[in-house]
Design a protein around this motif. Structure first.
Motif, PDB file in Angstrom:
ATOM      1  N   ASN A  21       0.826  -1.210   0.000  1.00  0.00           N
ATOM      2  CA  ASN A  21       0.000   0.000   0.000  1.00  0.00           C
ATOM      3  C   ASN A  21       0.858   1.256   0.000  1.00  0.00           C
ATOM      4  N   ALA A  22       1.929   1.271   0.794  1.00  0.00           N
ATOM      5  CA  ALA A  22       2.817   2.441   0.851  1.00  0.00           C
ATOM      6  C   ALA A  22       3.498   2.667  -0.498  1.00  0.00           C
ATOM      7  N   ALA A  23       3.936   1.590  -1.144  1.00  0.00           N
ATOM      8  CA  ALA A  23       4.586   1.722  -2.450  1.00  0.00           C
ATOM      9  C   ALA A  23       3.600   2.274  -3.474  1.00  0.00           C
ATOM     10  N   CYS A  24       2.373   1.777  -3.459  1.00  0.00           N
ATOM     11  CA  CYS A  24       1.350   2.282  -4.382  1.00  0.00           C
ATOM     12  C   CYS A  24       1.089   3.763  -4.134  1.00  0.00           C
ATOM     13  N   GLU A  25       0.974   4.137  -2.878  1.00  0.00           N
ATOM     14  CA  GLU A  25       0.746   5.545  -2.530  1.00  0.00           C
ATOM     15  C   GLU A  25       1.901   6.420  -3.011  1.00  0.00           C
ATOM     16  N   ASN A  26       3.132   5.955  -2.783  1.00  0.00           N
ATOM     17  CA  ASN A  26       4.306   6.716  -3.234  1.00  0.00           C
ATOM     18  C   ASN A  26       4.350   6.843  -4.758  1.00  0.00           C
ATOM     19  N   ALA A  47       2.094   0.764 -19.061  1.00  0.00           N
ATOM     20  CA  ALA A  47       3.502   1.144 -18.950  1.00  0.00           C
ATOM     21  C   ALA A  47       3.663   2.326 -17.997  1.00  0.00           C
ATOM     22  N   THR A  48       2.752   3.276 -18.063  1.00  0.00           N
ATOM     23  CA  THR A  48       2.818   4.450 -17.187  1.00  0.00           C
ATOM     24  C   THR A  48       2.759   4.038 -15.722  1.00  0.00           C
ATOM     25  N   ASN A  49       1.847   3.129 -15.396  1.00  0.00           N
ATOM     26  CA  ASN A  49       1.721   2.665 -14.012  1.00  0.00           C
ATOM     27  C   ASN A  49       2.940   1.871 -13.564  1.00  0.00           C
ATOM     28  N   MET A  50       3.493   1.065 -14.458  1.00  0.00           N
ATOM     29  CA  MET A  50       4.660   0.263 -14.096  1.00  0.00           C
ATOM     30  C   MET A  50       5.894   1.139 -13.892  1.00  0.00           C
ATOM     31  N   VAL A  51       6.032   2.189 -14.693  1.00  0.00           N
ATOM     32  CA  VAL A  51       7.151   3.122 -14.504  1.00  0.00           C
ATOM     33  C   VAL A  51       7.010   3.825 -13.159  1.00  0.00           C
ATOM     34  N   ALA A  52       5.795   4.250 -12.827  1.00  0.00           N
ATOM     35  CA  ALA A  52       5.553   4.905 -11.536  1.00  0.00           C
ATOM     36  C   ALA A  52       5.854   3.947 -10.382  1.00  0.00           C
ATOM     37  N   LEU A  53       5.425   2.696 -10.523  1.00  0.00           N
ATOM     38  CA  LEU A  53       5.687   1.712  -9.471  1.00  0.00           C
ATOM     39  C   LEU A  53       7.180   1.432  -9.342  1.00  0.00           C
ATOM     40  N   ALA A  54       7.869   1.326 -10.467  1.00  0.00           N
ATOM     41  CA  ALA A  54       9.318   1.085 -10.435  1.00  0.00           C
ATOM     42  C   ALA A  54      10.027   2.206  -9.681  1.00  0.00           C
ATOM     43  N   ARG A  55       9.625   3.445  -9.923  1.00  0.00           N
ATOM     44  CA  ARG A  55      10.230   4.568  -9.190  1.00  0.00           C
ATOM     45  C   ARG A  55       9.990   4.430  -7.695  1.00  0.00           C
ATOM     46  N   ALA A  56       8.768   4.075  -7.324  1.00  0.00           N
ATOM     47  CA  ALA A  56       8.441   3.918  -5.903  1.00  0.00           C
ATOM     48  C   ALA A  56       9.199   2.749  -5.275  1.00  0.00           C
ATOM     49  N   LEU A  57       9.489   1.722  -6.086  1.00  0.00           N
ATOM     50  CA  LEU A  57      10.215   0.550  -5.590  1.00  0.00           C
ATOM     51  C   LEU A  57      11.725   0.714  -5.734  1.00  0.00           C
ATOM     52  N   ASP A  58      12.149   1.854  -6.233  1.00  0.00           N
ATOM     53  CA  ASP A  58      13.572   2.173  -6.413  1.00  0.00           C
ATOM     54  C   ASP A  58      14.281   1.113  -7.255  1.00  0.00           C
ATOM     55  N   CYS A  59      13.670   0.819  -8.405  1.00  0.00           N
ATOM     56  CA  CYS A  59      14.274  -0.148  -9.324  1.00  0.00           C
ATOM     57  C   CYS A  59      14.040   0.321 -10.758  1.00  0.00           C
ATOM     58  N   LEU A  64      11.646  -4.515 -13.586  1.00  0.00           N
ATOM     59  CA  LEU A  64      10.386  -4.817 -12.911  1.00  0.00           C
ATOM     60  C   LEU A  64       9.423  -5.526 -13.849  1.00  0.00           C
ATOM     61  N   VAL A  65       9.304  -5.048 -15.066  1.00  0.00           N
ATOM     62  CA  VAL A  65       8.350  -5.602 -16.018  1.00  0.00           C
ATOM     63  C   VAL A  65       8.791  -6.954 -16.563  1.00  0.00           C
ATOM     64  N   SER A  66      10.073  -7.076 -16.927  1.00  0.00           N
ATOM     65  CA  SER A  66      10.514  -8.278 -17.638  1.00  0.00           C
ATOM     66  C   SER A  66      11.546  -9.135 -16.909  1.00  0.00           C
ATOM     67  N   GLY A  67      12.207  -8.552 -15.927  1.00  0.00           N
ATOM     68  CA  GLY A  67      13.301  -9.266 -15.267  1.00  0.00           C
ATOM     69  C   GLY A  67      14.613  -9.109 -16.000  1.00  0.00           C
ATOM     70  N   ASP A  68      14.611  -8.362 -17.104  1.00  0.00           N
ATOM     71  CA  ASP A  68      15.826  -8.154 -17.902  1.00  0.00           C
ATOM     72  C   ASP A  68      16.617  -6.962 -17.379  1.00  0.00           C
ATOM     73  N   GLY A  69      17.913  -7.041 -17.577  1.00  0.00           N
ATOM     74  CA  GLY A  69      18.779  -5.936 -17.186  1.00  0.00           C
ATOM     75  C   GLY A  69      19.010  -5.888 -15.689  1.00  0.00           C
ATOM     76  N   PRO A  70      19.764  -4.880 -15.263  1.00  0.00           N
ATOM     77  CA  PRO A  70      20.045  -4.764 -13.838  1.00  0.00           C
ATOM     78  C   PRO A  70      18.790  -4.349 -13.060  1.00  0.00           C
ATOM     79  N   GLU A  71      18.714  -4.795 -11.825  1.00  0.00           N
ATOM     80  CA  GLU A  71      17.562  -4.488 -10.965  1.00  0.00           C
ATOM     81  C   GLU A  71      17.494  -2.999 -10.636  1.00  0.00           C
ATOM     82  N   THR A  72      18.642  -2.429 -10.321  1.00  0.00           N
ATOM     83  CA  THR A  72      18.699  -1.011  -9.973  1.00  0.00           C
ATOM     84  C   THR A  72      19.756  -0.328 -10.822  1.00  0.00           C
TER      85      THR A  72
END
Length: 104
Positions: A21-26, A47-59, A64-72
């Motif tokens: 919930n905190a990540a979604c709020e952020n 894609a817009t929501n996933m980019v926003a979530l990735a920022r909140a999850l600091d990744c 986040l979407v595919s598992g490809d590339g570095p995590e952070t």
């Protein structure tokens, strides 16, 4: 794919020590955004929501979407061979003989 996405979300939530919930709020998303993914009600989030979530999850969104590339952003980008070896190493279950077989 959804199980893998949920695993990556859970991994980042644990890493940053936040609730879903905190990540979604952020991220500026509805507080149930992650919950709807878990329940299978949102199998292809925008894609817009996933980019926003990735920022909140600091990744990185790509990770986040595919598992490809570095995590952070502070992780190095691995070549194809390096990625293969890392995944093979992670998949091993403390079996030294199997590790030597993979490396050879």
């Amino acid at each position: 794919m959804t199980d893998d996405l949920i695993s990556r979300i859970d991994r980042r939530l644990a890493a940053i020590k936040k609730s879903a919930n905190a990540a979604c709020e952020n991220a500026g998303l509805h507080r149930d955004f992650i919950r709807t993914i878990r329940r299978g009600k949102s199998t292809e989030p925008s894609a817009t929501n996933m980019v926003a979530l990735a920022r909140a999850l600091d990744c990185r969104a790509e990770w986040l979407v595919s598992g490809d590339g570095p995590e952070t952003d502070d992780q190095p980008t691995l070549s194809g061979d390096e990625s293969y070896l890392l995944e093979a190493y992670r998949a091993l279950k403390k079996n030294k003989d199997a590790a030597l077989t993979v490396i050879q």
